[in-house]
Design an enzyme around this catalytic site. Structure first.
Site, PDB file in Angstrom:
ATOM      1  N   THR A  81       0.818  -1.213   0.000  1.00 17.30           N
ATOM      2  CA  THR A  81       0.000   0.000   0.000  1.00 17.30           C
ATOM      3  C   THR A  81       0.849   1.259   0.000  1.00 17.30           C
ATOM      4  O   THR A  81       0.502   2.261  -0.627  1.00 17.30           O
ATOM      5  CB  THR A  81      -0.922  -0.019   1.243  1.00 17.30           C
ATOM      6  OG1 THR A  81      -1.818  -1.103   1.085  1.00 17.30           O
ATOM      7  CG2 THR A  81      -1.719   1.255   1.379  1.00 17.30           C
ATOM      8  N   THR A 156       2.085  -4.365   4.364  1.00 13.06           N
ATOM      9  CA  THR A 156       2.070  -4.608   5.814  1.00 13.06           C
ATOM     10  C   THR A 156       1.698  -6.051   6.184  1.00 13.06           C
ATOM     11  O   THR A 156       2.075  -6.515   7.252  1.00 13.06           O
ATOM     12  CB  THR A 156       1.085  -3.655   6.516  1.00 13.06           C
ATOM     13  OG1 THR A 156      -0.211  -3.853   5.967  1.00 13.06           O
ATOM     14  CG2 THR A 156       1.519  -2.225   6.372  1.00 13.06           C
ATOM     15  N   ASP A 157       0.966  -6.746   5.310  1.00 15.65           N
ATOM     16  CA  ASP A 157       0.444  -8.064   5.705  1.00 15.65           C
ATOM     17  C   ASP A 157       1.539  -9.022   6.183  1.00 15.65           C
ATOM     18  O   ASP A 157       1.354  -9.741   7.164  1.00 15.65           O
ATOM     19  CB  ASP A 157      -0.306  -8.724   4.538  1.00 15.65           C
ATOM     20  CG  ASP A 157      -1.639  -8.067   4.272  1.00 15.65           C
ATOM     21  OD1 ASP A 157      -1.961  -7.088   4.968  1.00 15.65           O
ATOM     22  OD2 ASP A 157      -2.356  -8.526   3.361  1.00 15.65           O
ATOM     23  N   LYS A 233       1.686  -7.893  13.010  1.00 16.66           N
ATOM     24  CA  LYS A 233       0.492  -7.150  12.605  1.00 16.66           C
ATOM     25  C   LYS A 233      -0.693  -7.760  13.343  1.00 16.66           C
ATOM     26  O   LYS A 233      -1.041  -8.920  13.114  1.00 16.66           O
ATOM     27  CB  LYS A 233       0.299  -7.244  11.090  1.00 16.66           C
ATOM     28  CG  LYS A 233      -0.879  -6.429  10.586  1.00 16.66           C
ATOM     29  CD  LYS A 233      -0.973  -6.408   9.073  1.00 16.66           C
ATOM     30  CE  LYS A 233      -2.162  -5.579   8.644  1.00 16.66           C
ATOM     31  NZ  LYS A 233      -2.283  -5.418   7.203  1.00 16.66           N
TER      32      LYS A 233
HETATM   33  N1  GLU Z   1      -2.059  -6.900   1.157  1.00 17.95           N
HETATM   34  C1  GLU Z   1      -1.113  -5.983   0.644  1.00 17.95           C
HETATM   35  C2  GLU Z   1       0.274  -6.162   1.219  1.00 17.95           C
HETATM   36  O1  GLU Z   1       0.482  -6.574   2.324  1.00 17.95           O
HETATM   37  C3  GLU Z   1      -1.554  -4.548   0.793  1.00 17.95           C
HETATM   38  C4  GLU Z   1      -1.709  -4.140   2.222  1.00 17.95           C
HETATM   39  C5  GLU Z   1      -0.642  -3.248   2.712  1.00 17.95           C
HETATM   40  O2  GLU Z   1       0.346  -2.909   2.093  1.00 17.95           O
HETATM   41  O3  GLU Z   1      -0.820  -2.853   3.844  1.00 17.95           O
HETATM   42  O4  GLU Z   1       1.187  -5.863   0.507  1.00 17.95           O
END
Ligand code: GLU
Length: 408
Positions: A81, A156-157, A233
């Site tokens: 993101t 972040t995942d 997370k």
């Molecule tokens: N699910 C995606 C990832 O972890 C987008 C979510 C994000 O970046 O927080 O890359």
């Protein structure tokens, strides 16, 4: 039809109204438009009114002049993101994430450090694989030779998996800071710029380890710097989704002052030499126990050649008594580590009978390690050492993954 229009600015008629925006990639079959207010709207039915001719997007990029006295920091982009704005605005993955582009998005960065940048991937972090962790570790290792610190922008995942992987593979005298965003930077509530600025501050401090820097509260008032092997997370969408588990964060970085408050003394400063040990064993598995789960799952992986097992047991670290015979057999030639699905607290298999049976079968208590961290520790150990050596080393605190006393 949707595919051909992706990235184009169009005007459509739907639900009796005219909408204008950029056509987004869609995985649902709906037609998705990014409106100028930053929100995406999906339409089942629509009529294309016009494809608008627009000047190709050319950002006004600042000329970066190296400032004497500011540390040189490298930003390695991997996607997620935090990287999504530039994609969406141009409608395609055209950004090269150059230092100039990043500095034009977050100009305050140039007050904190001299920015250098590299685009390694533009992928969602659920698509990361151990091969990517290894390649990333190699790029960070190289960058650390001529920079004072490295920032890795990441989805972040699975950011805490990557942070743990680099924590084991890389011994570093300088900061390596992972950062992401829960909301993309084209949304008014985005946390991307603040997280990146705080990460830049963390990357200029005397922290010789791999960390994660993310929002510390739901307001825009501070970020926490977490150890890469103690962070997780813990929420799907809150900005403060990342928490240190069974440890204190290393530091709190106030925003916008970027003042640093140290919260823990348990972290490496610049005392370690730069080293890379980048072998990982892939045949390691994390199994979450639930009432009624058959121990056949252990047999299955064992028969496929897996020699590293992390179990997320219940409470203090338990599985059903029915598992004991299989565990005894698997433990003969494999490392089996027990962690807890409670996440907070320490495994202790000496309290109840099932626990004592589990220990007698040869299972190793994972202390207060997070299950994902134990998984990556085993991948790293079995990639570099024998099963016998790994059985001994997994009990030791190698890079801060085991606290000597239970926190909280
Ligand atoms: N699910 C995606 C990832 O972890 C987008 C979510 C994000 O970046 O927080 O890359």
């Amino acid at each position: 039809m949707h595919k051909k229009l992706e990235g184009k600015r169009v005007r459509i008629k739907a639900k009796g109204k005219i909408f204008e925006g950029i056509v987004m990639p869609s995985f649902t079959g709906n037609f998705v438009l990014k409106l100028d207010n930053g929100y995406n709207v999906g339409f089942k039915e629509y009529e294309l009114v016009e494809v608008l001719e627009v000047e190709p997007f050319k950002p006004q990029l600042p000329e970066l002049v190296k400032k004497e006295g500011l540390p040189d920091i490298k930003i390695i982009s991997t996607g997620g993101t935090i990287a999504s704005k530039v994609d969406y605005r141009t409608g395609a993955v055209t950004s090269q994430f150059t230092a100039e582009e990043i500095a034009s998005e977050v100009p305050e960065l140039t007050e904190v450090c001299n920015v250098d940048a590299e685009l390694l991937y533009n992928i969602l972090s659920e698509n990361m694989k151990p091969d990517n962790w290894i390649e990333l570790a190699r790029h960070v290792y190289k960058a650390l030779k001529d920079h004072e610190g490295v920032i890795i922008t990441h989805g972040t995942d699975t950011m805490h998996f990557s942070a743990a992987a680099l924590s084991f593979m890389l011994s570093t005298p300088k900061p390596v800071v992972f950062v992401g965003a829960q909301r993309s930077s084209d949304r008014p509530s985005s946390d991307a710029a603040m997280n990146l600025l705080c990460a830049a501050k963390a990357a200029t401090e005397d922290i010789g380890e791999v960390t994660v820097c993310m929002h510390g509260s739901t307001s825009d008032d501070f970020c926490y710097v977490h150890r890469g092997v103690k962070v997780r997370k813990n929420h799907t969408s809150r900005r403060d989704a990342f928490q240190s588990v069974n440890a204190k964060p290393i530091a709190k970085i106030d925003y916008p002052s970027l003042g640093v408050e140290w919260l823990s003394w348990r972290y490496h400063r610049g005392e370690r030499d730069l080293k890379l040990a980048d072998r990982l064993e892939r045949k390691v598995v994390l199994i979450k126990f639930f009432p009624g789960l058959s121990s056949d799952i252990l047999d299955y992986y064992h028969s496929k050649g897996y020699r590293g097992f992390v179990i997320e047991g219940t409470g203090l670290g338990h599985v059903s008594t029915d598992w004991i015979d299989t565990l005894r057999k698997v433990c003969e030639d494999s490392v089996v580590v027990m962690t807890s699905q409670c996440l907070w607290g320490r495994v202790c298999d000496r309290v109840y009978d099932t626990g004592r049976d589990i220990l007698r079968a040869g299972v190793i208590e994972g202390e207060d390690m997070l299950p994902e961290v134990a998984l990556i520790k085993l991948m790293w150990l079995l990639g570099n050492y024998s099963v016998k050596e790994s059985k001994e080393m997994v009990k030791r605190n190698l890079v801060g993954e085991i606290e000597p006393t239970t926190q909280y």
